[in-house]
Design an enzyme around this catalytic site. Structure first.
Site, short mmCIF file in Angstrom:
data_model
loop_
_atom_site.label_atom_id
_atom_site.label_comp_id
_atom_site.label_asym_id
_atom_site.label_seq_id
_atom_site.Cartn_x
_atom_site.Cartn_y
_atom_site.Cartn_z
N GLU A 67 -1.77 4.17 1.07
CA GLU A 67 -1.39 5.59 1.21
C GLU A 67 -0.23 5.91 0.26
O GLU A 67 -0.24 6.93 -0.43
CB GLU A 67 -1.02 5.87 2.65
CG GLU A 67 -0.37 7.23 2.89
CD GLU A 67 0.82 7.15 3.83
OE1 GLU A 67 1.93 7.56 3.42
OE2 GLU A 67 0.65 6.68 4.97
N GLU A 138 6.77 -0.18 -5.00
CA GLU A 138 6.43 0.54 -3.77
C GLU A 138 6.39 -0.38 -2.56
O GLU A 138 6.56 0.07 -1.43
CB GLU A 138 5.11 1.29 -3.94
CG GLU A 138 4.92 2.43 -2.96
CD GLU A 138 6.02 3.49 -3.04
OE1 GLU A 138 6.25 4.16 -2.01
OE2 GLU A 138 6.64 3.66 -4.11
#
Length: 920
Positions: A67, A138
């Site tokens: 996501e 990330e």
């Protein structure tokens, strides 16, 4: 070209003027199109029927990590962060979330920028790029997100409930992910996380598992053409629906009493039963009412929970409380299923559905997209909010499942510290488990106190008159309808929403409430809790019966008396609330310290906590009379109410409080009117305030870097707003995405009683606050060149985006009232603010913006006024000890004492003068 899809009549609210159409693209993507010619914002939401339950073993958090990664870049738009930059610079916002079986992506944007925004959004699902460098960065962001949750009781206890379930069911999993699950463990097992990420995407992100909602200003045909053009290229690999049959809890996980150690003060009891999911009978019975207690669920399992916050005394009587709970369940079972209660709930639900407020398109599309997988098309808007059939057997079935044989009791308290024998592995929550036989609970039922338990009484406040009143004068802004020595009434009839609703707000301005820590907050707060109203009263809802409710509240204020037993319970609750202040997220602590430094007459939470234990019921009784003895009432009445009715309401309340035989209140003297004054920082000087985090176990540090600019001024306002719009995403991308300083990173405007500025907020375990502060300055130095490189076309685009944002219409009465009330409470009274600021923006040149930056924001600018609030977490204790020893320099000054600092600084004048001095 869409395949179409059978024409389905989608049930919508009677007052809803929007048009809806369901289509199915050739790739089997199911889409709902929404046309709203009145909207200022367009929006879209894609719901993918894949979530954390699908995480591969040994890669916990992979769905959530994916996501995150889809926001970075795509083959069509390869510049990193260009999607978020486009959305932000065109007045929008974007976000996503991952649940057990779904991942939802959504955005909104100024309506005239929708086409390109939708194209950029579609690339998430067509050709995303996930570079090795971005992947590693990330993972750190996901780890930072998890770090902020580690000391949150909500996250900890949710995971404990999952931990105490079957290891063979995905409910048992850890879903967020962290550095270990996404980097260390996969690497030790010879796995490349990026390759696993790509594999997960390829195997699960299939058009036939997606549901899209698109909301625009254009007509349905135009929106359909836009959708067909942008989303038809999403792959459909024919992925079968992902299903997770079975129950999370076997017999070993039932009839258990779990004692868990909380982080915060207080005691919480959660009584949980696995039940048949009410979604299976969503049109029957009490599906709506049961959802209030229905937690984690899918089509195969569900949990019904009752959550009780216990007092210290209640904590000593767990067995009695559980016994009484089962007695009440027995009362429900033995009373039979009352049709009048169902009819009342159905009537409330029907009125709520058909007269629902408009709210932001982004929230609207998210709600519908998440409904599309669950409900048939005709019920996508209504979902389970309208129980249409009274089926007593369906209700009885759920009641029959709430048994001692089926129970899970979670008992949470700090008092269990060092009395547990296990630790939950992901959050480190200490706990112990003991079996509780059904025979034991039946004994608790038998010996529980003999209390007169009753079913609820009929609700007298259900509206029956939903007629729209005809207002003769269509005023655009609030008007001062009435003014006396006791009160002022601002009145704004509904000229926008045509809804049978009203908003009434009364602020009690009491000078006695602000003289000491006891008076300023504790006594009014205790009044709030005991009387269930505040020194402000806000009533929002259907105008029918509203006056009855308001007069009931004011009557209780007038007749108020302190009951010692109730006082003790509320006092304990308020003490715990202040004790738990230290467990707030560090960035919230930094914001609190910033406000404490800037607001002239506020008291610290520690002072309030110190005086609380010494307050008794007789103190509150004396104070309540003194506090209300001298007061001024500020009214705001808006909505479906006529002017004479508004005037009558105020007159009636004045008569009760000021003009009875023994009046509770007297008018203020002009000298007694309250104002909020804000500290004026010094030009060319940076103040910094280092302080340790209140919870020494919290490893997160935080920074609030605040630049104070000016007191409310239309021209300066728009310069500040335009700078913030342009800098917002740039700051996030540099400080969060590239430098990975922390998951919580934001550049936002700040408004303290009309004194405006900008603040950059960062929470981090990676670096200490002094380092974060240096990186903020480095960002501003780097951003200066980007600002100067901005083309005239880019400048005009940003200006137009901000104008569109300002011209966005209020969506409902609550939103409109909040906007106008801010003008009243600050004393600025610029009800035409948006129009004035739009006019100023149209005249603003790029050179003026650059000059603003160079004067007020640029590092070392002559008029720059800075306050850096630095909260040092547990990992940065050594850095804190070092920084507090540093000597001041000519341009940098350490604040060592909040109140010495406040006393030494000048104040901005207040826009809000006394009675007769307020600008009207």
């Amino acid at each position: 070209m869409a395949l179409g899809g059978s024409e389905v009549e989608i049930l919508k609210p009677r007052c809803d003027k929007r048009e809806y159409r369901r289509i199915v693209l050739p790739n089997c993507l199911e889409v709902l199109l929404i046309s709203d010619p009145e909207t200022d914002k367009a929006a879209a939401s894609m719901n993918v029927s894949v979530g954390s339950f699908s995480d591969p073993d040994g890669l916990e958090g992979l769905a959530h990590f994916l996501e995150h990664m889809l926001f970075y870049a795509s083959e069509k738009y390869p510049v990193e962060d260009s999607y978020s930059k486009y959305i932000t610079e065109h007045g929008g916002s974007t976000n996503a979330y991952t649940t057990s079986e779904h991942t939802n992506f959504h955005f909104d944007v100024n309506a005239d920028c929708f086409e390109e925004a939708l194209d950029r959004f579609a690339q998430f699902f067509i050709s995303p790029l996930m570079s090795p460098d971005a992947t590693l960065r990330e993972i750190k962001a996901v780890d930072s997100e998890n770090q902020k949750n580690l000391l949150s009781d909500g996250w900890r206890l949710s995971q404990l409930q999952k931990h105490l379930s079957s290891k063979n069911h995905p409910y048992h999993k850890f879903s967020t992910g962290n550095w270990n699950t996404l980097e260390v463990i996969p690497k030790s097992n010879g796995l490349d996380t990026r390759l696993e990420l790509l594999k997960f995407y390829e195997e699960n992100y299939s058009a036939n598992l997606m549901h899209l909602v698109v909301y625009g200003r254009e007509d349905l045909d135009a929106i359909q053409s836009l959708v067909e053009r942008n989303f038809s290229n999403i792959r459909n690999i024919g992925r079968s629906s992902i299903h997770f049959p079975g129950q999370p809890c076997s017999s070993e996980h039932l009839q258990i009493l779990v004692k868990a150690v909380r982080i915060k003060q207080g005691h919480v009891l959660r009584v949980i039963w696995p039940i048949t999911p009410s979604i299976q009978n969503y049109k029957e019975g009490w599906a709506l009412s049961l959802e209030a207690g229905e937690g984690d669920w899918n089509f195969d399992y569900s949990f019904f929970s009752v959550v009780i916050e216990l007092t210290d005394k209640g904590h000593e009587h767990l067995e009695d409380i559980v016994g009484l709970l089962f007695r009440y369940i027995s009362l429900l079972q033995n009373s039979g299923v009352n049709k009048w209660i169902f009819d009342e709930l159905a009537a409330i639900s029907e009125t709520k559905f058909h007269y629902q407020d408009k709210f932001s398109p982004s929230h609207y599309v998210v709600n519908i997209a998440s409904n599309m997988q669950i409900f048939p098309p005709e019920d996508w808007l209504v979902a389970s909010s309208l129980p249409s059939k009274f089926v007593p057997s369906a209700i009885q079935k759920i009641l029959d499942e709430l048994t001692p044989e089926n129970i899970r009791i979670f008992w949470e308290s700090k008092t269990f510290e060092e009395h547990t024998d296990s630790v939950e592995p992901w959050y480190g929550t200490p706990y112990s488990v003991e079996k509780v036989a059904s025979s034991t609970i039946k004994q608790w039922i038998t010996k529980a106190p003999n209390v007169n338990l009753q079913l609820p009484k009929p609700n007298i406040f259900i509206p029956s008159d939903l007629a729209i009143k005809n207002v003769q004068e269509k005023v655009k802004f609030p008007v001062l309808l009435r003014k006396s020595h006791c009160s002022r009434l601002w009145y704004k009839p509904d000229t926008m929403f045509s809804a049978p609703k009203a908003y009434i707000r009364i602020d009690f301005n009491c000078p006695q409430s602000n003289l000491s820590p006891e008076a300023e907050h504790m006594m009014p707060k205790l009044l709030v809790f005991i009387m269930q109203y505040a020194t402000r009263v806000i009533v929002l809802g259907y105008n029918d019966k509203m006056r009855i409710l308001l007069e009931t509240i004011v009557g209780r204020i007038e007749q108020f008396e302190v009951k010692p037993d109730r006082f003790s319970v509320i006092k304990e609750s308020v003490i715990k609330e202040y004790q738990n202040f230290k467990f707030q997220q560090p960035y919230k602590q930094a914001l609190y310290h910033c406000s404490l430094l800037l607001e002239d007459h506020t008291w610290p939470w520690s002072d309030k906590l110190e005086v609380l234990p010494h307050l008794e019921a007789n103190h509150l009784a004396q104070f309540s009379a003194i506090m209300l003895e001298k007061t001024f009432l500020e009214f705001y009445i808006a909505g479906n109410i006529e002017p004479n009715e508004a005037d009558s309401i105020v007159q009636h309340i004045e008569d009760i409080l000021f003009k009875s035989t023994h009046p509770k209140c007297k008018p203020l003297f002009p000298s007694q009117h309250l104002t909020n004054r804000i500290i004026k920082l010094e030009r060319g000087l940076c103040f910094y305030y280092p302080i340790e985090v209140l919870n020494e176990k919290d490893e997160n540090s935080a920074l609030v870097h605040y630049i104070q600019v000016h007191q409310d001024d239309i021209k300066l306002n728009v310069k500040l707003q335009l700078f913030a719009l342009i800098a917002k995403q740039a700051a996030f991308h540099q400080l969060r995405s590239i430098e990975q300083l922390g998951y919580i990173t934001a550049l936002v405007q700040r408004n303290d009683s009309g004194v405006r500025g900008v603040q950059i907020i960062i929470q981090s375990t990676i670096k200490d606050p002094a380092y974060l502060d240096a990186r903020v300055n480095a960002f501003l130095e780097m951003f200066e060149s980007k600002l100067y490189e901005m083309t005239n076309e880019e400048y005009k685009s940003n200006v137009n985006a901000l104008i569109d944002m300002k011209l966005e219409k209020h969506k409902n009465l609550r939103e409109e009232s909040a906007f106008y009330w801010r003008e009243i409470v600050d004393g600025t009274l610029k009800f035409d603010r948006r129009e004035s600021e739009v006019a100023a923006l149209r005249e603003l040149s790029k050179e003026e913006l650059l000059d603003f930056f160079s004067t007020y924001v640029k590092v070392d600018a002559p008029q720059r006024k800075t306050l850096s609030v630095q909260v040092y977490g547990g990992l940065h204790t050594a850095e804190y000890k070092k920084v507090v020893q540093e000597a001041d320099t000519p341009k940098v000054c350490q604040i060592k004492d909040v109140f010495s600092f406040r006393r030494s600084r000048p104040l901005y004048g207040s826009f809000k003068g006394g009675l007769g001095h307020m600008k009207l």
